[in-house]
Design a protein around this motif. Structure first.
Motif, PDB file in Angstrom:
ATOM      1  N   PHE A 281     117.350 -51.633  78.291  1.00 21.12           N
ATOM      2  CA  PHE A 281     118.742 -51.540  78.365  1.00 21.12           C
ATOM      3  C   PHE A 281     119.146 -51.360  79.690  1.00 21.12           C
ATOM      4  CE2 PHE A 281     122.745 -48.709  77.402  1.00 21.12           C
ATOM      5  CZ  PHE A 281     123.494 -49.833  76.936  1.00 21.12           C
ATOM      6  N   ALA A 432     123.696 -57.138  80.549  1.00 18.78           N
ATOM      7  CA  ALA A 432     124.647 -56.374  81.464  1.00 18.78           C
ATOM      8  C   ALA A 432     124.000 -55.055  81.464  1.00 18.78           C
ATOM      9  CB  ALA A 432     125.943 -56.433  80.696  1.00 18.78           C
ATOM     10  N   VAL A 433     123.689 -54.647  82.639  1.00 15.18           N
ATOM     11  CA  VAL A 433     123.043 -53.168  82.743  1.00 15.18           C
ATOM     12  C   VAL A 433     123.886 -52.103  82.901  1.00 15.18           C
ATOM     13  CG1 VAL A 433     120.844 -54.124  83.095  1.00 15.18           C
ATOM     14  CG2 VAL A 433     121.981 -53.426  85.092  1.00 15.18           C
ATOM     15  N   PRO A 434     123.726 -50.926  82.592  1.00 16.27           N
ATOM     16  CA  PRO A 434     124.713 -49.658  83.025  1.00 16.27           C
ATOM     17  C   PRO A 434     124.581 -49.788  84.474  1.00 16.27           C
ATOM     18  CG  PRO A 434     123.013 -49.153  81.274  1.00 16.27           C
ATOM     19  CD  PRO A 434     122.686 -50.543  81.414  1.00 16.27           C
ATOM     20  N   GLY A 435     125.670 -49.253  85.275  1.00 17.74           N
ATOM     21  CA  GLY A 435     125.885 -49.169  86.535  1.00 17.74           C
ATOM     22  C   GLY A 435     126.780 -50.445  86.970  1.00 17.74           C
ATOM     23  N   THR A 436     126.673 -51.497  86.029  1.00 17.62           N
ATOM     24  CA  THR A 436     127.516 -52.798  86.522  1.00 17.62           C
ATOM     25  C   THR A 436     129.374 -52.446  86.304  1.00 17.62           C
ATOM     26  OG1 THR A 436     125.649 -53.893  85.693  1.00 17.62           O
ATOM     27  CG2 THR A 436     127.496 -55.023  86.622  1.00 17.62           C
ATOM     28  N   PRO A 437     129.940 -52.249  87.066  1.00 22.22           N
ATOM     29  CA  PRO A 437     131.415 -52.119  87.225  1.00 22.22           C
ATOM     30  C   PRO A 437     131.776 -53.128  86.092  1.00 22.22           C
ATOM     31  CG  PRO A 437     130.982 -51.834  89.490  1.00 22.22           C
ATOM     32  CD  PRO A 437     129.734 -52.397  88.647  1.00 22.22           C
ATOM     33  N   LEU A 439     131.780 -53.904  83.015  1.00 22.26           N
ATOM     34  CA  LEU A 439     130.912 -54.635  81.860  1.00 22.26           C
ATOM     35  C   LEU A 439     130.373 -53.513  80.857  1.00 22.26           C
ATOM     36  CD1 LEU A 439     128.305 -57.008  83.685  1.00 22.26           C
ATOM     37  CD2 LEU A 439     130.895 -57.452  82.960  1.00 22.26           C
ATOM     38  N   ARG A 440     131.111 -52.462  80.854  1.00 18.56           N
ATOM     39  CA  ARG A 440     130.756 -51.159  79.923  1.00 18.56           C
ATOM     40  C   ARG A 440     130.928 -51.646  78.594  1.00 18.56           C
ATOM     41  NH1 ARG A 440     135.033 -48.503  83.430  1.00 18.56           N
ATOM     42  NH2 ARG A 440     135.998 -47.588  81.471  1.00 18.56           N
TER      43      ARG A 440
END
Lengths: 590, 349
Positions: A281, A432-437, A439-440
Motif C-alpha cells: 500500500f 497511488a501511494v500515501p504521501g501523494t497529494p 490522490l487520497r
C-alpha cells in the motif's frame, strides 16, 4: 554430511562438470546418530555432459554408519561401490540400524565393490595433539575425512575446500586445523591406500560460454527478487515467519542490506502477509514466503490483496503435506491451494520455477506480473528446488528488462477527482501511494464500486467487478511467448510437466528416444493463467501424460479447462521422480 | 503553520481545517453511537497536528470501528479482522515519514488480532492504535466480547458468559507498550488531549476509548459518561499531580504498605500521602496498578495517560540506511552480487 556434500559440489562446479544435487535430511536438528530416521544424506550427480537430475541410482555410496548403509543401499546401482566407515559398524550401531549381523562381514554385500575404511580411527589419529580440541571434535571431523577421500577418488581440486575451511573456521584455529588435517588425511589415504584401486577422472562438461556459478533454488530466488527490486526501483520489504524450508530465503535476503532489502521476522504467518500488504500500500515491493502450512494461514490476507489489487509476491516453497507432513521432503502438493485456496472468486497469477537456477527468472517474472497487473502473485518452488544446486550461467544484468511501477501521480477523473479503481488497458488500477497529494483514497476488503472504489453492494456491480478481476488475471497470458514444445516428428505422446520435475522429465524423454520411441514434452512456467496456445498443443497429440509429485493436480486443471483426456502419473514419496520411473511410465503410452 | 495546500487568493496558504480531513462518505453507524463523537474529535484534532492529510494514513480491521477510515479524507485501508497492526507495521517501517493510525475494536484487537496487537506494542512500531472498547460485538449483532464482564448475558451466552475479561490497559502494559492511555468517547476535549499526546509520542501509542454501543450494550460506561456519576467516578490522571477526584476532589489514591493502590478520603490521610502520578517512570508498576484500580468501569476509574516512556523505536534509523543503500546500487552491483565471489568463466571455444 550436508556440509561435506556442499563442499564436494562446489569443487565439482569449479571443475566445470555439470551437476545436480539432492540433499535429503531429517527434520530433527540433531536426530539421534546411528538411527535409521536420523540419517542425513547428500546425493550428487555430475558428469562431463549436461545433467538433468540428481540421478536415480548412484554409482558410489559412502556409508558413515550401518543406518546410512541400510537406508541408502537400495538406491545404489547393482555392482556399485560402497565406501564404509568400518569403525562405525559396532554392535551398538548395528543393533540401532536393525542388523542381525555385520553386513560388512556376512557376505550380503558381495554384489558390490566394498571398501572398508577405518575413518574414525584415522581421523582421530590425524587430528591428535591439536590444541583446544576435544575427542568429540576429533570424531566430528570424520565427514571431512570422507570428503577428502572422495575428492581424491574423483580428482576434485583441494584448494577450494582448503580455502573454505580456513575461512569458515578462521575464528577457531583448533577446529580449523582439525578439519584441515582430516581433509588432507582423507585425500592422502585415497592416494596411498592400495585397497582403493579406483580413481575416476570426470572432465569438464561442454557448456555454453559464459560466467557460471553453483547456485541452489533459495539463493536464485533471493537474487531474482533483488534483481527485480533493482530493475523496478522499488524498495523490497520481505516479511516472513520461520518455517522449513522457506526460512532459508529469509536468511538469504536479510544479508542484503546493501540492496536496501528490508526483512522482518513477523510474529506469525498471517502478520507476515499483512506486513507485506501494508508495505505494498505504501509503494514497496512486498514479498512474503512460506511453505504449505504457512500458506494456509496467509490465505485470507492474500484474498485481501486480490481485492485491494495491490502488487505483492507470495513464495510457496512446497513441502510434503498434509498438516506438518514431512517438512524436509519435497512435493508439488500446493497447486490447488494456490489456485483455489481462498474464499470467493479470488483468482491470481501463479508461476512455478522448474530448476534451481531458473528460480531467478521465476522471481523476476512474479514481480513483473504483480507490478504490471496490480495483483498478488504466487511463486511456487519446492524443497527439492530450494535445496538442490546446479551450475548456473549468469544472466547479463543489463539485458534484464526494467519493471516500471507506474505510480499514479495525479488525478484521473473529472474536476480533479481520483478514481482508485479506474482501470488501464491491462485492467490494472492506479497504484497511488500515501504521501501523494490529490490522490487520497480509502480502500478495503469490501466490494467496491467500479472506478470510484466506494463501497458497493450493488448486484450488477459485484458481477462486473468479479469478472474484471478474473479478466485481468487472464490477460497475463497475453504477455507469454508461445509454449516451447520439445517435439520430434511422429511423436503422438506429449509429456506435460510443471515445477521441479523438469529435469526428471527431460531425462526420461531422452531415454525413451534413445530406445527409438517418439515422444514430445512441454513444461509449464505459468500455471495461472495457462498459455493461450496450450489447448492447441494438447490437441495435437494422441495422448497427454502429466507427471506430478502429488496425487494429480495439474491434470485436473487440464482436464477441466480443455476436456482433454490427460493421463496422470504421480509420486508422493517426498522425493523427486527418478528418470527410470518416468521412462517406464512414458513407455507404457508411447 | 500547517496548511491545506490551498491559498486565499493572495498566495497565502490557508490553514488546514476539519473539513480537510472529512471525507464525502455518509457515516453509517447507528444513530447515537459513540463512534460519532470520536470521529468528530479526530477530524477536528488532525489539522492542529500539522501533518497534511495525504501524509496521514488510517488503517482499520473489521467491526463497527473499522468503518472509521472511510470517513477520514486521508489515505486509508479497511483491512481484515484483527490484522490492522500488522498491516500498519509494514507500512510504517517502509514509509516512516507517514503518520499511521490504527482504529480497532475490542473484538478486533483483543480477540482475533490479539497477537498482532501485543507484537506491535512490544516492537514499539511508530503507529498510533485507537481501541474503541464497547465491551460487545456490535457488527455481528451482540455477542459478548473479550472485554465483556463475566456472566454477561448475550445472544451467544444466554446463561451468562464464562470468560474472564481482558483489562486492555494491563494487557498493553504487559506487552511493554511505551504509551498507554484511556479516554471516554463523549469527553471530546479530553479525548483530543490524549490523542495529541499519543500523536507526539515516538513509537507505538495505545489509547483505549470507552465507546458506548447504544444498541447492544447501552450504558456500559454510564459511571463515566452520565453527568452526576462521572463527578464521583472520573479519576483524571495528570502527570506530576497527586491522584485525587470526586465532586470536591475529596477522594484520592494512596499506596498500601504492600505496594497496591487504594482509594481513600483525602481528609483521612492528608494530601501529602496521595500518590503523585508519574507516567514517565521506567517501572510500569504504578501504571499497572492504576490499570487495575477499576477492574470494571462501573465505579471510580482512572483516565488519561497511564504511561509514556521512551524506548528505541522499531527499526528507527534503519530506513535511511536502507534507502541510501538502495539508491546507490545498479547493474554493476547486481552483477557483482550474482557472481557471488566464486564464479568461473567458460571461454568461447
Amino acid at each position: 554430511m550436508q556440509l561435506a556434500g556442499s563442499r564436494f559440489t562446489d569443487a565439482t562446479a569449479m571443475l566445470g562438470n555439470d551437476l545436480a544435487t539432492l540433499p535429503d535430511f531429517p527434520a530433527e536438528i540433531r536426530a539421534p546418530a546411528g538411527t535409521l530416521h536420523g540419517v542425513s544424506a547428500f546425493q550428487i550427480h555430475f558428469a562431463s555432459r549436461d545433467i538433468l537430475t540428481p540421478g536415480d541410482h548412484p554409482n558410489v555410496l559412502v556409508a558413515m554408519n550401518p543406518a546410512a548403509l541400510k537406508t541408502n543401499l537400495a538406491a545404489l546401482e547393482k555392482g556399485g561401490t560402497i565406501v564404509a566407515n568400518e569403525d562405525a559398524f559396532t554392535d551398538n550401531n548395528l543393533r540401532k540400524a536393525g542388523y542381525q549381523a555385520n553386513p560388512l562381514e556376512d557376505g550380503s554385500l558381495d554384489d558390490y565393490q566394498l571398501f572398508r575404511v577405518p575413518m574414525t580411527t584415522m581421523t582421530v589419529r590425524a587430528t591428535e595433539g591439536i590444541e583446544g580440541i576435544m575427542a568429540k571434535d576429533q570424531q566430528r571431523t570424520k565427514n571431512v575425512f570422507a570428503l577428502g577421500l572422495l575428492s581424491w577418488m574423483y580428482g576434485r581440486p583441494t584448494e577450494i575446500t582448503v580455502e573454505w575451511i580456513e575461512k569458515k573456521f578462521a575464528g577457531n584455529p583448533g577446529i580449523r586445523d582439525a578439519n584441515l588435517n582430516a581433509f588432507r588425511a582423507g585425500y592422502n589415504f585415497g592416494e596411498t591406500a592400495e585397497l582403493l584401486a579406483v580413481h575416476y577422472e570426470v572432465k569438464p562438461a561442454p557448456v555454453e560460454p559464459g560466467t557460471y556459478r553453483n547456485i541452489n533454488g533459495t539463493s536464485a530466488t533471493a537474487m531474482g527478487l533483488i534483481a527485480a527490486s533493482v530493475k523496478s526501483g522499488l524498495r523490497m520489504v520481505y516479511a516472513s515467519y520461520p518455517i522449513t524450508p522457506a526460512s532459508e530465503l529469509l536468511h538469504e535476503l536479510s544479508r542484503h542490506k546493501r540492496f536496501g532489502v528490508r526483512t522482518m521476522q513477523a510474529e506469525d504467518e498471517i502478520a507476515a502477509a499483512g506486513m507485506v500488504v501494508g508495505a505494498a500500500f505504501g509503494g514497496s515491493l512486498g514479498v512474503t514466503a512460506s511453505s504449505g502450512p504457512g500458506l494456509d494461514l496467509k490465505a485470507e490476507t492474500i484474498g485481501l490483496g486480490v481485492m485491494l489489487e495491490l502488487p505483492m509476491v507470495i513464495v510457496d516453497v512446497q513441502r510434503a503435506g498434509p498438516s506438518t507432513g514431512m517438512p524436509t521432503k519435497t512435493e508439488q502438493g500446493d497447486l490447488m491451494l494456490a489456485m483455489y485456496g481462498r474464499h470467493g472468486e479470488s483468482p491470481l497469477p501463479i508461476v512455478a520455477a522448474y530448476t534451481p537456477g531458473q528460480c531467478f527468472d521465476a522471481a523476476i517474472e512474479a514481480v513483473r506480473i504483480a507490478v504490471k497487473y496490480r495483483t498478488p502473485v504466487i511463486l511456487l518452488t519446492d524443497t527439492f528446488l530450494a535445496n538442490s544446486s546446479e551450475p548456473w550461467r549468469l544472466p547479463d544484468v543489463s539485458q534484464i528488462p526494467p519493471i516500471d511501477p507506474r505510480f499514479a501521480t495525479g488525478p484521473n477523473g473529472e474536476d480533479g477527482a481520483f478514481l482508485p479503481y479506474l482501470r488501464d488497458e491491462n485492467l490494472a488500477r492506479p497504484w497511488a501511494v500515501p504521501g501523494t497529494p490529490g490522490l487520497r483514497h480509502r480502500i478495503g476488503g469490501l466490494e467496491k464500486q467500479h472506478e470510484t472504489g466506494n463501497i458497493s453492494y450493488d448486484p450488477t456491480n459485484h458481477a462486473l467487478m468479479t469478472r474484471l478481476r478474473a479478466e485481468k488475471v487472464a490477460k497475463v497470458a497475453d504477455d507469454m511467448p508461445p509454449l516451447e514444445v520439445d517435439h520430434e516428428d511422429g511423436a503422438e505422446v506429449l509429456v506435460l510437466g510443471w515445477g521441479s520435475s523438469y529435469g526428471s522429465i527431460r531425462a526420461a524423454v531422452r531415454r525413451v528416444r534413445m530406445k527409438g520411441r517418439k515422444v514430445a514434452s512441454a513444461h509449464l512456467f505459468h500455471l495461472n493463467p495457462l498459455p493461450h496456445d496450450l489447448e492447441e498443443v494438447l490437441r495435437s497429440y494422441r495422448k497427454v501424460i502429466v507427471p506430478e509429485m502429488n496425487m494429480g493436480q495439474l491434470v485436473k486443471i487440464i482436464r477441466a479447462e480443455y476436456l482433454v483426456d490427460a493421463e496422470s502419473v504421480t509420486k508422493v514419496e517426498g522425493l523427486p521422480f527418478f528418470a527410470d520411473e518416468l521412462e517406464a511410465a512414458i513407455l507404457e503410452h508411447a | 503553520m500547517s496548511t491545506n495546500g490551498h491559498t486565499n487568493g493572495h498566495g497565502t496558504p490557508l490553514p488546514m481545517t476539519k473539513k480537510d480531513f472529512s471525507s464525502d462518505q455518509e457515516t453509517r453507524w447507528c444513530p447515537g453511537c459513540g463512534d460519532y463523537a470520536i470521529l468528530a474529535t479526530v477530524q477536528s484534532l488532525m489539522p492542529e497536528l500539522g501533518v497534511p492529510p495525504e501524509r496521514t494514513v488510517f488503517i482499520s480491521g473489521i467491526g463497527c470501528a473499522g468503518r472509521f477510515v472511510y470517513y477520514m479524507d486521508t489515505y486509508g485501508m479497511h483491512s481484515i479482522h484483527g490484522r490492522a497492526p500488522a498491516l500498519a507495521t509494514g507500512l510504517a517501517v517502509s514509509r516512516p515519514e507517514l503518520s499511521v493510525w490504527v482504529v480497532t475494536g475490542d473484538g478486533d484487537s483483543l480477540s482475533i488480532g490479539g497477537n498482532h496487537l501485543i507484537h506491535a506494542l512490544r516492537r514499539n512500531v511508530p503507529i498510533k492504535i485507537l481501541l474503541f472498547n464497547n465491551q460487545i460485538y456490535g457488527l455481528t449483532k451482540g455477542q459478548y466480547s473479550p472485554t465483556s464482564e463475566q456472566g454477561k448475558v448475550t445472544k451467544s451466552t444466554p446463561f451468562g458468559s464464562q470468560d474472564h475479561p481482558f483489562n486492555p490497559l494491563a494487557l498493553a502494559l504487559g506487552a511493554e507498550a511505551t504509551f498507554v492511555a484511556r479516554a471516554v468517547d463523549t469527553d471530546r476535549g479530553h479525548v483530543a488531549d490524549v490523542l495529541r499526546a499519543a500523536a507526539q509520542h515516538k513509537g507505538a501509542s495505545f489509547v483505549e476509548i470507552y465507546q458506548n454501543c447504544n444498541v447492544f450494550n447501552d450504558g456500559a460506561f454510564d459511571a463515566l459518561r452520565e453527568k452526576e456519576p462521572r463527578k464521583r467516578n472520573m479519576i483524571m490522571l495528570e502527570a506530576g499531580q497527586p491522584i485525587r477526584f470526586g465532586e470536591d476532589n475529596e477522594r484520592g489514591v494512596v499506596h498500601r504498605p504492600d505496594g497496591s493502590l487504594e482509594i481513600v478520603d483525602v481528609a483521612d490521610v492528608g494530601e501529602e500521602a496521595l500518590v503523585i502520578h508519574d507516567p514517565e517512570h521506567r517501572d510500569p508498576s504504578l501504571a499497572f496498578a492504576l490499570a487495575h484500580l477499576a477492574e470494571r468501569p462501573i465505579g471510580p476509574t482512572p483516565v488519561g495517560v497511564f504511561r509514556s516512556v521512551s524506548r528505541p523505536v522499531y527499526a528507527e534509523g534503519l530506513y535511511d540506511e536502507l534507502e541510501e543503500a538502495r539508491n546507490s546500487v545498479g547493474d554493476e552491483e547486481l552483477h557483482e552480487l550474482l557472481t557471488g565471489g566464486d564464479a568461473w568463466t567458460v571461454p568461447a571455444a
